[in-house]
Design a protein around this motif. Sequence first.
Motif, PDB file in Angstrom:
ATOM      1  N   PRO A  45      41.045  34.216  72.464  1.00  0.00           N
ATOM      2  CA  PRO A  45      40.124  34.864  71.532  1.00  0.00           C
ATOM      3  C   PRO A  45      40.444  34.648  70.064  1.00  0.00           C
ATOM      4  CG  PRO A  45      40.721  36.349  73.305  1.00  0.00           C
ATOM      5  CD  PRO A  45      41.602  35.158  73.440  1.00  0.00           C
ATOM      6  N   ILE A  46      41.657  34.160  69.767  1.00  0.00           N
ATOM      7  CA  ILE A  46      41.981  33.926  68.351  1.00  0.00           C
ATOM      8  C   ILE A  46      41.135  32.776  67.800  1.00  0.00           C
ATOM      9  CG2 ILE A  46      43.828  33.227  66.778  1.00  0.00           C
ATOM     10  CD1 ILE A  46      45.763  34.614  68.694  1.00  0.00           C
ATOM     11  N   ILE A  47      40.826  31.831  68.691  1.00  0.00           N
ATOM     12  CA  ILE A  47      40.098  30.643  68.218  1.00  0.00           C
ATOM     13  C   ILE A  47      38.760  31.008  67.570  1.00  0.00           C
ATOM     14  CG2 ILE A  47      39.095  28.437  68.968  1.00  0.00           C
ATOM     15  CD1 ILE A  47      41.307  28.525  71.224  1.00  0.00           C
ATOM     16  N   PRO A  48      37.933  31.857  68.225  1.00  0.00           N
ATOM     17  CA  PRO A  48      36.653  32.187  67.585  1.00  0.00           C
ATOM     18  C   PRO A  48      36.807  32.881  66.226  1.00  0.00           C
ATOM     19  CG  PRO A  48      36.646  32.849  69.884  1.00  0.00           C
ATOM     20  CD  PRO A  48      38.025  32.410  69.577  1.00  0.00           C
ATOM     21  N   VAL A  49      37.856  33.704  66.044  1.00  0.00           N
ATOM     22  CA  VAL A  49      38.033  34.347  64.730  1.00  0.00           C
ATOM     23  C   VAL A  49      38.291  33.297  63.667  1.00  0.00           C
ATOM     24  CG1 VAL A  49      39.238  36.126  63.448  1.00  0.00           C
ATOM     25  CG2 VAL A  49      39.204  36.221  65.926  1.00  0.00           C
ATOM     26  N   VAL A  50      39.182  32.371  64.011  1.00  0.00           N
ATOM     27  CA  VAL A  50      39.505  31.329  63.036  1.00  0.00           C
ATOM     28  C   VAL A  50      38.243  30.521  62.733  1.00  0.00           C
ATOM     29  CG1 VAL A  50      40.919  29.289  62.621  1.00  0.00           C
ATOM     30  CG2 VAL A  50      41.888  31.236  63.840  1.00  0.00           C
ATOM     31  N   TRP A  51      37.510  30.219  63.774  1.00  0.00           N
ATOM     32  CA  TRP A  51      36.257  29.477  63.619  1.00  0.00           C
ATOM     33  C   TRP A  51      35.304  30.271  62.718  1.00  0.00           C
ATOM     34  CZ3 TRP A  51      32.586  28.147  68.358  1.00  0.00           C
ATOM     35  CH2 TRP A  51      31.546  27.341  67.900  1.00  0.00           C
ATOM     36  N   ALA A  52      35.121  31.549  63.020  1.00  0.00           N
ATOM     37  CA  ALA A  52      34.199  32.367  62.234  1.00  0.00           C
ATOM     38  C   ALA A  52      34.626  32.422  60.766  1.00  0.00           C
ATOM     39  CB  ALA A  52      34.121  33.775  62.820  1.00  0.00           C
ATOM     40  N   SER A  53      35.953  32.422  60.542  1.00  0.00           N
ATOM     41  CA  SER A  53      36.422  32.516  59.161  1.00  0.00           C
ATOM     42  C   SER A  53      36.183  31.218  58.405  1.00  0.00           C
ATOM     43  CB  SER A  53      37.915  32.858  59.140  1.00  0.00           C
ATOM     44  OG  SER A  53      38.691  31.734  59.493  1.00  0.00           O
ATOM     45  N   LEU A  54      35.984  30.126  59.151  1.00  0.00           N
ATOM     46  CA  LEU A  54      35.780  28.821  58.506  1.00  0.00           C
ATOM     47  C   LEU A  54      34.321  28.377  58.557  1.00  0.00           C
ATOM     48  CD1 LEU A  54      38.912  26.995  59.964  1.00  0.00           C
ATOM     49  CD2 LEU A  54      38.565  27.634  57.579  1.00  0.00           C
ATOM     50  N   TRP A  55      33.420  29.276  58.984  1.00  0.00           N
ATOM     51  CA  TRP A  55      32.029  28.892  59.168  1.00  0.00           C
ATOM     52  C   TRP A  55      31.163  29.627  58.150  1.00  0.00           C
ATOM     53  CZ3 TRP A  55      31.283  24.735  61.791  1.00  0.00           C
ATOM     54  CH2 TRP A  55      30.010  24.371  62.236  1.00  0.00           C
ATOM     55  N   SER A  56      30.160  28.957  57.657  1.00  0.00           N
ATOM     56  CA  SER A  56      29.406  29.540  56.541  1.00  0.00           C
ATOM     57  C   SER A  56      28.448  30.642  56.983  1.00  0.00           C
ATOM     58  CB  SER A  56      28.631  28.441  55.812  1.00  0.00           C
ATOM     59  OG  SER A  56      27.728  27.826  56.713  1.00  0.00           O
ATOM     60  N   LEU A  76      31.125  23.956  58.203  1.00  0.00           N
ATOM     61  CA  LEU A  76      32.534  24.240  57.933  1.00  0.00           C
ATOM     62  C   LEU A  76      32.722  24.529  56.446  1.00  0.00           C
ATOM     63  CD1 LEU A  76      34.754  24.235  60.015  1.00  0.00           C
ATOM     64  CD2 LEU A  76      35.432  21.965  59.196  1.00  0.00           C
ATOM     65  N   THR A  77      33.471  25.598  56.115  1.00  0.00           N
ATOM     66  CA  THR A  77      33.634  25.945  54.711  1.00  0.00           C
ATOM     67  C   THR A  77      34.914  26.733  54.498  1.00  0.00           C
ATOM     68  OG1 THR A  77      32.703  27.218  52.894  1.00  0.00           O
ATOM     69  CG2 THR A  77      32.288  28.044  55.100  1.00  0.00           C
ATOM     70  N   LEU A  78      35.435  26.663  53.275  1.00  0.00           N
ATOM     71  CA  LEU A  78      36.577  27.496  52.917  1.00  0.00           C
ATOM     72  C   LEU A  78      36.132  28.664  52.047  1.00  0.00           C
ATOM     73  CD1 LEU A  78      39.397  24.891  52.203  1.00  0.00           C
ATOM     74  CD2 LEU A  78      39.365  26.641  53.979  1.00  0.00           C
ATOM     75  N   ALA A  79      34.801  28.796  51.905  1.00  0.00           N
ATOM     76  CA  ALA A  79      34.269  29.785  50.967  1.00  0.00           C
ATOM     77  C   ALA A  79      34.712  31.197  51.323  1.00  0.00           C
ATOM     78  CB  ALA A  79      32.749  29.702  50.939  1.00  0.00           C
ATOM     79  N   GLY A 113      32.057  36.803  57.614  1.00  0.00           N
ATOM     80  CA  GLY A 113      32.929  35.657  57.348  1.00  0.00           C
ATOM     81  C   GLY A 113      34.159  36.082  56.564  1.00  0.00           C
ATOM     82  N   LEU A 114      33.916  36.865  55.527  1.00  0.00           N
ATOM     83  CA  LEU A 114      35.000  37.365  54.686  1.00  0.00           C
ATOM     84  C   LEU A 114      35.992  38.174  55.512  1.00  0.00           C
ATOM     85  CD1 LEU A 114      35.751  38.014  51.515  1.00  0.00           C
ATOM     86  CD2 LEU A 114      34.733  40.216  52.077  1.00  0.00           C
ATOM     87  N   VAL A 115      35.466  39.070  56.352  1.00  0.00           N
ATOM     88  CA  VAL A 115      36.321  39.917  57.169  1.00  0.00           C
ATOM     89  C   VAL A 115      37.130  39.073  58.156  1.00  0.00           C
ATOM     90  CG1 VAL A 115      36.339  41.758  58.889  1.00  0.00           C
ATOM     91  CG2 VAL A 115      34.843  41.924  56.907  1.00  0.00           C
ATOM     92  N   SER A 116      36.495  38.051  58.730  1.00  0.00           N
ATOM     93  CA  SER A 116      37.226  37.178  59.647  1.00  0.00           C
ATOM     94  C   SER A 116      38.372  36.488  58.925  1.00  0.00           C
ATOM     95  CB  SER A 116      36.293  36.141  60.256  1.00  0.00           C
ATOM     96  OG  SER A 116      35.243  36.790  60.935  1.00  0.00           O
ATOM     97  N   ALA A 117      38.109  36.033  57.694  1.00  0.00           N
ATOM     98  CA  ALA A 117      39.165  35.395  56.907  1.00  0.00           C
ATOM     99  C   ALA A 117      40.297  36.395  56.666  1.00  0.00           C
ATOM    100  CB  ALA A 117      38.602  34.883  55.586  1.00  0.00           C
ATOM    101  N   GLY A 118      39.937  37.634  56.314  1.00  0.00           N
ATOM    102  CA  GLY A 118      40.950  38.667  56.095  1.00  0.00           C
ATOM    103  C   GLY A 118      41.747  38.916  57.356  1.00  0.00           C
TER     104      GLY A 118
END
Lengths: 363, 574
Positions: free
Chosen positions: B37-48, B58-61, B264-269
Motif C-alpha cells: 500500500p505504500i506504493i499508491p501513496v508515493v504515486w499519489a504524491s507524485l501525480w498531478s 508525473l509532477t513534483l508540484a 496530492g499535498l497531503v500524500s506528499a506530507g
Amino acid sequence: MPDLQISGLTKAFDDNVALDDVAIHGKDGELLTLLGPSGCGKSTTLWSIAGLHDPDRGRISVGDAVLFDREQGIDLPPEARECGVVFQSYAVWPNMTVADNVGYPLKLRRVKGAERADRVREVLDLVELGDLAERYPHQLSGGQQQRVALGRALAFPPRLLLLDEPFSNLDAKLRERARTWLRDLQREIGITTVFVAHDQDEALSMSDRIVVMDHGVVRQVGTPEEIYDAPADLFVADFIGTINLLEGHVLRPNRTHVEVAVPGISDPLLAAPTQPLAADAPVTLAVRPETIVIDPAPDQAGLNRVDATVVDRSYLGDHVRYRLQAGSVTLTVQTSQTIVGSTVALGLPIDRTLAYAGGGDRG
Amino acid sequence: MTAATALPTGRLKHSWLPAWVTQYLLWAGGLILIVGPIIPVVWASLWSTPLYEAGGSLTLANYQDLLTDPAWWEAVRNSVVFAVLTTIGSVALGTAMAVLFTRTDLPARRFFSSALLVPVIIPGLPLLLGWTAMYAPAGYVTRWIDEHTPLPIFWDLYSVPGMALVSIGIAAPVVYLLARGALASQDASLEMAARSAGASPLRTLRTVTIPLVRPALLNSSMIVFALSLEVLGLPLILGTSNDIQFVSTYLYDNWLNVVPSQQGLVSAGAVVLLATVTVLLLIRNRLTGDVARFHTVGGKTTSAATVKLGGARWPLFAATAAYFTAVIVIPLGGLLLTAFTTILTPSIDPWTVLSTTHFQKVVDDPVFSRSITNSLTIAIVGGALATVAIAALAIVAHRSSFRHRTSLQYAMVYPRAMPGLVTGMAFFWSFVILDPSGAIRASLWGIGIAFAVRSLALGYSAFYPQLASLGEDLDRAARTSGADWWTAVKTVLFKLLRPAMGVSFVLLFVAMLSDYDPAVFLVTPGTEVMGLTMLKLWIAGSAGPVAALGVIQVAITLVVLGFGRLLFGVRPGA
C-alpha cells in the motif's frame, strides 16, 4: 538392513569448512559413532544424513536408496529419507500423549485403527513404556522422554537410526544404564545406527566402530580397541583417553623400533614407529599412563627404564594417578599399586610407546 | 527385526501444495498487504491529479507546494518541539519510576509499579478526554482551583508545552516498562560487586545501574520521539482552540476541511512523515540492535540490592502518590463524571446531577451504537484473522528454509514504523486503484484490513518470543518422522503455539478496538469506529455521550484483558 555410504561430503559456512571430503561406510546393523571435539563436524554429518542440513557436495546413500547426491541433483527432503532421529533435546511433543507421539509417523503414513494401535503398543513395549502410553511428556522423567523419542524414531521402521548425543541430558548414573539398554535394544532389532557423541567413554563402551573427526576431517575409523591402542595420529592419541606425550628426535631408525632422544631424559628411549621415520626427524612419543610399569623386575624385557621422583598423587578409588618427574619430563602414571618412598623406577613398554612424526603441534 | 507382528507399511501423505508454493503465497500475500500500500501513496504524491480522476501526469508540484507552505513548517516546528519535550519528560520520569520501584524501599512500590501502567493498558483517547475534562482551561479541576484556592494555574493544556505535559503522562509508563525490563534483567551481582568495592548505594546507582540501562533508555527515547511526531488525537482535541497545528493535524485538515481537498499535498506530507519515522527507527535499530525490539516485558522485579531511601522515603512516597492521583485517578474520575452527569462544573455538586442519559444517547443514536458494533466486529474478526496471519507469516519467516524469509522478518515489524495516518492513506489510495466501485471501503473490510496491518507488528512482537522459545528440534522431529513442511507446521507448531496465538489475539483485539488514525481517510457512512466517532463528536462539542462511549471502550478493554490474563497470562506491553 542396508549399508550407509557417505562419500565426498563437503560443507563450508562462509570461509569456515565444516566438512571436508568426508567419507564414511556404515555396515549393516552396526553401531557407528561419530566422535570428536565440538565443531569437528560430527553433528553436521548427522544432520546431512537426516536431510536437516544442506551439504555443498557429496553423496549419501542407504542400500539402493540415494538420499543425497549433489551431482545428480538428488536431495530428498527429510520426510522422505526414512531416518529415525533421536534429538539431543528429545523433541517429544508436549501437547501429545506418549502414544500419540509414537503413533505420529504411522498416522502420516495412513496406518490406521487397530494396526496402528498394535504397532504403537509393540514399540512402547520395546522401549519399556507400555504402562505410560496415556501420559503426557511433562509427567515423565528425562530418561522416559528419551525412550519416547526413541520409540517414535522406530515406530515406522526406519532405514537408519540417528542419535544426536542422546545421553547428554541424563545424570551420570542414569546415563550408564541408558547406554547398556540402548546397546542391547540396537543389537536386538539389528538396525544400522549412527550415533554422535562427544563423551569418549560413551563412544568406547557402545560402538562397533568409531569415526574420530576433527575440523571436518575424518582422522580415524576403527573399533574402540584400535582407536584406543593404535591411534592413527597424534590428534586421536591425545583426544581419546589420557596419554603422555614426549617430544624428541630420532637417533637411529630401525625397522621394528626407533631410538629416540628425549631432551631431559639421559638415556635414549625405544619406541614402536607408526610410520617410516628418518634419522634426526622430530618425533613425539605417546604412552598411556596405565601401560607404564612401576618397579619392574630387573629381568623383565621390552621396557625403557627411567628413574623418577613423585611430584603428586591423586587417589581415585579403584586406582591411583601419580604425577612423576623423570629428568625434566613430567609423566602421568596410573596404577593400583602404591609407590613407597619418593623415588621409583619406571618401565615404559617399548611396543606400547608409539612414535609419531612431528613435534607437539597436533593441529 | 525380531518384532512379533508384521511391520507396518504405508505410503507417506503429502500436503495439497508443495511447501515452496505455500511459502511463496504467504510471502507474497504478506508483502502485498504490508509494504504494497505504500506504493499508491508515493504515486499519489507524485501525480498531478487525484488517482480516481482520469488524466494527470508525473509532477513534483505536490512536494513543492508542501515545502513552500509556511503552515507546514509551522506544523513541523510544533511537532518537533512537542516531541522533544515529551521525550525528555517521559524518559526522565519513566527512568525515575523504574529505579524507584525496582531498586529502593519506597513504600507501596509494588502497588505503584502496576498501578502506574494504567495509561498503557487502557485506550488513550478516553484518558485524554478525562484529562481535558479536568485540566483544560475550562476543566473541573482548573476552575475549582481558580475559584477556591489562591494557587496560580501554571499550566495551559491548549499550548504546545501543555500538550507535552499530557503526552508525558501517557508516554512515561512506556519508558518505565522498558527501563524496568532492563533493570530486572540486570545481574544484581554487578551492583553487589560495586557495593563490596566500597561504593555507596547512590553511587552504585549512578555509576553502575543507570549506565547499564542506557541502551534501553536510548531505545525508548527513539520510540517515544517517533510516536510523538505522528500523534493525531491529542493535537486535534487540545490544539484546535488555539489553532496550533501539528504535522498530523495539518495533513488531517488539508484532506478533510480544506475545499477543495489537497490530496496530492497531503500524500506528499505523508511520504515525508513516513520517511522521517522510518529513518528514526532505522537509526534506533542500528544503535540498539534488533534484540531490543523483542524485549519481553514483565520480568521479575528483583528485590536485591535495595537502596535505602532513609529520610526521603515518605516525601518520595507522597510525591509518587500525588503524581498517581493527578495523572491517573483524577482524569479517570473526570471521564466517569463526564459520562455519568448531565453537567460537570465546580459550581454544581456532581452527585445531584448523576444520570445515565448519555449512555441512553449512545444506545439510541445510530452513529454511536454502530461505532460500538463496528469496532467490536473489527476487533474480533480482524483480530482473529490477523492472529492466524501473524502465526503463518512468522513461521515462514523463522521456521522454513524459504529463500526470502529474512525480508518477511523485516516486513512484519515495519508497520510499527508506519504512522497510522499514513497507513490509512495508503489503503485509501490502494482501494481507489484496486476497487474503483468502493465496495471494500463501504464494508468494514476496508478499515478492518488497515487496522489489522497496523497492529501486525504488535501481535508479532508478542508472538515471536514464544515461537523462538520452541526448540527447532520439535519441528525437525516431525520432519524426520515423515511430515512435509506444511504438515509439520499444522500438526506440531500451530498446536504448540495456541497459547501464543491467544496472547496475540487479546493484544490485537485491544489495539484494534481503540485504533482510529487509519480510519480518518477510510471511514464512510456506516463504517464508523469508536475512536473516530469520539474524536469527531468531542471536537463538535458533544462531551457527555463521547465520555460514555469512552467508558464503554475502557470497560470492554479491561474485561478482555482480564480474560486474557486469566486464560493466557497476557501482560500488557509497550
